[in-house]
Design an enzyme around this catalytic site. Structure first.
Site, PDB file in Angstrom:
ATOM      1  N   ASP A 480       0.835  -1.202   0.000  1.00 41.41           N
ATOM      2  CA  ASP A 480       0.000   0.000   0.000  1.00 41.41           C
ATOM      3  C   ASP A 480       0.870   1.252   0.000  1.00 41.41           C
ATOM      4  OD1 ASP A 480      -2.326   1.477   0.110  1.00 41.41           O
ATOM      5  OD2 ASP A 480      -3.129   0.472   1.878  1.00 41.41           O
ATOM      6  N   ASP A 550     -10.677   2.021  -3.516  1.00 44.39           N
ATOM      7  CA  ASP A 550     -11.263   1.780  -2.192  1.00 44.39           C
ATOM      8  C   ASP A 550     -12.777   1.807  -2.266  1.00 44.39           C
ATOM      9  OD1 ASP A 550      -8.975   1.381  -0.798  1.00 44.39           O
ATOM     10  OD2 ASP A 550      -8.861   3.392   0.066  1.00 44.39           O
TER      11      ASP A 550
HETATM   12  C1  DGJ Z   1      -5.943   1.796   1.837  1.00 41.42           C
HETATM   13  C2  DGJ Z   1      -6.276   0.585   1.033  1.00 41.42           C
HETATM   14  O1  DGJ Z   1      -6.755   0.951  -0.225  1.00 41.42           O
HETATM   15  C3  DGJ Z   1      -7.283  -0.253   1.786  1.00 41.42           C
HETATM   16  O2  DGJ Z   1      -7.688  -1.337   1.010  1.00 41.42           O
HETATM   17  C4  DGJ Z   1      -6.669  -0.690   3.072  1.00 41.42           C
HETATM   18  O3  DGJ Z   1      -5.587  -1.556   2.821  1.00 41.42           O
HETATM   19  C5  DGJ Z   1      -6.209   0.519   3.881  1.00 41.42           C
HETATM   20  N1  DGJ Z   1      -5.384   1.385   3.102  1.00 41.42           N
HETATM   21  C6  DGJ Z   1      -5.480   0.088   5.109  1.00 41.42           C
HETATM   22  O4  DGJ Z   1      -4.947   1.152   5.766  1.00 41.42           O
END
Ligand code: DGJ
EC number: 3.2.1.22
Length: 742
Positions: A480, A550
């Site tokens: 991430d 997301d």
């Molecule tokens: C952002 C990501 O896009 C989510 O899927 C998740 O992993 C969160 N970060 C966790 O902090």
């Protein structure tokens, strides 16, 4: 032989199976662009296309050659300040402060195949089986002994040309590159639409189509990631081009940092396209004997519409960009605990989810954010990649063993580029946090960024991650990256090298990716940046899949995945079924529609399946079994977009995946709102064999492919009685399984 060279006329003609790209050495060693488009015959010269009219008020090359006017010439890689007033492909500041250069053609070489670049993700031709050739044009500026190599690799069977530039300082003094783009293309007219993929967090890659107009139009990023706001993939299409027909050029960049895609329509309606590292906030100093390699730009053309362009680019990525191990490897169906638990979990809670996953046929359990340090919220612990014993008292290795004992794969979340102030890492190495000494450092999601220009940072994070990977026998990493970079400065760099920082940063990230993927070739990587904020070809080289967004609401995902599909293959798109009401927008959609959207990607679940009512769990079990049966088709089948959610009232979206033999296909038509007394629907399929007969959803009736594609299907309840009610509702989806009659 895809590269044809006429030595007498100094004409270079690069041919792919269906396209031609022609340029020529003009007077004074200037490279002139002649043609890019549908394939034409190879000829000795194209003098007719190079005719010029003298232009009033436009500077001439010299008193002796008044008719040679750089501003009126279509060029290959233009300089600035010597009569061409359009934006240049490069700019070099010299010791005396001048930015005037005179790079003249010197010689060329042709090499078979394509080597990978040393420090950047790049195209390759490892097995040398695809008739790939590389043309290198050498130019030189005699006054300062600066050499430039323009590299063109031709991938004939995918109709792709990859371009990059390499500057070498052979002089005695330093020079500074203020701009060094990867590709320039001057087209003879401007009757094009620019098609870009723009948005923001949770609304990534929405298609925007606008006619070109006089002046500059551009998309770019200065966030140090490719960004959710603008994606580096861009197309230029004729106004009449559709998914099924018409001329279109595609441009992309194998890069994950600040980029620029720019089109300049000049006074005579020619269009200059520039693709590469964003010159804003960039400069690169070259001491004597140093060189600079740009990232690679990907160029492709077809006269057969957007679907064809997407397919040929997807074929190219599969053959020459993605780690070959994963190209056709079906991706595991996963359950991710993020939207199920957020930071609030312990081993018991997680194991319940894992056990339930196993009973439903799911193949991998992914532990997301919150397993390390003392990370109970997003203010803390980034950089401390040691297990949190209050959540996983037996350690991360023991927890992974328990998951593996269930015969599930195990995946883990990292955010390797980050540091929290509240962390052991910050206590030990505050200087590793990107900041300008004595000034405020700007937080993003309550966190800061590590200085990846420092080798010791890359080494440190590599060691921590590899310890965890070894300890857990890890199968998958979600990498991430949850903020943009501010105060771009490194105490590690000299003052005259600070503008190198953004590029050096991403080179550090690439180095870590490179080392980890080489040391752990069996670990599947999924890239992520607050969802789809770094969905680009640089990432694709290391991580064959990426978290698309997301936003997991099925309705919003339609636009996001449809838009993304223009530039990226569906196997790259991480797509999960999440809970309803949706966490972000509260929308209720059926489990069926949520799965029908997520099936067109690297599929998984992101909700607390351990709390699911039995009837829903039974439906999930069926979905998983169904997906396993058709996974190869969904992930690697040829994708044709049919109804665009970006057109008309956006109420309908549909697409189809078809196998190579045109024997099996799955089409899905999604309807957002249900209208009363709405028109009848004809659904026109794509990609089938016109002469084969097909059955739909196992029904008795058979149809020729040509009928299904040209006359279409009347969409009523005939195919699936059970779907009748759902098909009439809001947020509905109709799935058609199309199988050849044996
Ligand atoms: C952002 C990501 O896009 C989510 O899927 C998740 O992993 C969160 N970060 C966790 O902090």
């Amino acid at each position: 032989m895809p590269i044809h060279i006429d030595e007498t006329n100094q004409v270079f003609h690069i041919q792919t199976d269906h396209t031609s790209y022609v340029f020529k050495v003009l007077e004074h060693g200037v490279l002139g662009q002649v043609y890019y488009g549908k394939q034409i015959h190879v000829r000795a010269d194209y003098a007719n296309l190079l005719k010029r009219e003298w232009k009033n008020t436009t500077p001439s090359y010299s008193l002796e050659d008044p008719g040679f006017q750089l501003d009126a010439i279509k060029q290959e890689y233009a300089a600035t300040g010597t009569g061409d007033f359009r934006r240049p492909a490069y700019q070099v500041t010299q010791e005396n402060g001048s930015r005037i250069t005179d790079l003249k053609y010197d010689h060329y070489e042709v090499v078979q195949g394509k080597q990978r670049l040393a420090d950047l993700p790049s195209s390759f031709d490892d097995d040398a089986q695809d008739d790939v050739e590389t043309l290198i044009i050498h130019l030189t500026d005699a006054a300062i002994q600066l050499d430039l190599e323009l590299q063109y690799t031709v991938f004939p069977h995918q109709d792709v040309i990859v371009r990059s530039a390499n500057f070498k300082n052979h002089g005695v003094a330093g020079v500074t590159l203020d701009a060094a783009l990867s590709a320039q293309l001057d087209l003879p007219d401007s009757r094009y639409d620019m098609v870009q993929f723009s948005g923001t967090w949770s609304q990534e890659r929405h298609l925007i189509r606008t006619p070109l107009r006089s002046g500059l139009q551009a998309i770019d990023s200065v966030r140090a990631t490719s960004s959710p706001q603008q994606n580096p993939f861009m197309m230029l299409a004729r106004p009449t081009t559709t998914d099924d027909a018409g001329e279109v050029f595609g441009f992309n960049l194998i890069y994950s940092g600040n980029f620029l895609d720019q089109i300049e329509v000049d006074q005579w309606s020619t269009s200059r396209i520039l693709v590469g590292i964003n010159p804003t906030d960039f400069a690169w100093h070259l001491d004597p004997d140093e060189s600079f390699q740009t990232p690679e730009a990907v160029l492709s053309y077809t006269d057969a519409g957007f679907n064809q362009l997407s397919q040929q680019m997807a074929d190219f990525y599969a053959a020459h960009l993605v780690n070959s191990k994963y190209v056709k490897q079906e991706r595991p169906i996963l359950v991710n605990n993020w939207e199920a638990t957020y930071f609030d979990f312990d081993d018991e809670k997680l194991l319940k989810i894992a056990k339930k996953a196993k009973s439903l046929g799911i193949e991998m359990f992914v532990l997301d954010d919150g397993w390390f340090g003392h990370r109970d919220d997003d203010h803390t612990s980034l950089g401390d990649w040691f297990v949190d014993p209050t959540k996983l008292p037996n350690g991360i290795g023991a927890f992974a063993d328990q998951v593996h004992d269930l015969d599930l794969k195990f995946g883990l979340w990292f955010e390797p580029e980050m540091i929290s102030i509240d962390s052991k890492l910050y206590e030990t190495h505050p200087e590793w946090l990107i900041h300008v000494p004595e000034r405020r450092a700007t937080p993003g999601r309550n966190q800061y960024v590590l200085d990846y220009t420092r080798q010791e940072v890359v080494d440190y994070i590599y060691d921590l991650m590899s310890t965890v990977i070894d300890d857990t026998k890890l199968d998958y990493i979600k990498w991430d990256m949850n903020r943009y970079i501010t105060e771009m400065y490194s105490t590690n760099l000299a003052a005259n090298r600070q503008l190198e920082m953004a590029h050096r940063y991403i080179l550090g990230v690439y180095q870590l990716y490179d080392r980890l993927t080489k040391a752990y070739p069996d670990v599947l990587f999924e890239s992520c940046a607050s969802g789809g904020g770094r969905f680009d070809l640089g990432m694709m080289y290391y991580a064959p899949q990426a978290w698309t967004s997301d936003d997991t609401d099925a309705v919003e995902r339609m636009k996001i995945q449809f838009g993304t599909s223009y530039g990226y293959p569906q196997a790259m798109m991480g797509a999960h079924v999440s809970a309803v009401p949706n966490e972000q927008n509260g929308r209720m959609t059926s489990l069926e529609t949520r799965a029908n959207v997520a099936f067109y990607g690297a599929f998984g679940y992101e909700l607390d399946i351990s709390q699911m009512p039995d009837d829903e769990a039974a439906e999930v079990k069926e979905q998983v079994a169904f997906y396993k049966q058709h996974r190869a088709l969904y992930q690697f089948g040829k994708l044709y977009r049919i109804d665009s959610p970006f057109e008309g009232d956006g109420n309908v979206m549909s697409w189809i995946v078809v196998d190579d033999q045109q024997n099996h296909a799955i089409a899905t038509r999604y309807q957002i709102l249900n209208h009363i007394n709405a028109p009848y629907i004809r659904f026109y399929l794509r990609g089938l064999d016109p002469n084969k007969q097909y059955r739909i959803n196992g029904g008795e009736a058979t149809y020729y492919g040509d009928e299904l594609m040209n006359a279409g299907l009347f969409m009523d309840k005939i195919f699936d009685e059970a779907a009748e009610v759902k098909a009439l509702a809001d947020y509905s989806s109709r799935r058609l399984l199309i199988d050849v009659v044996e």
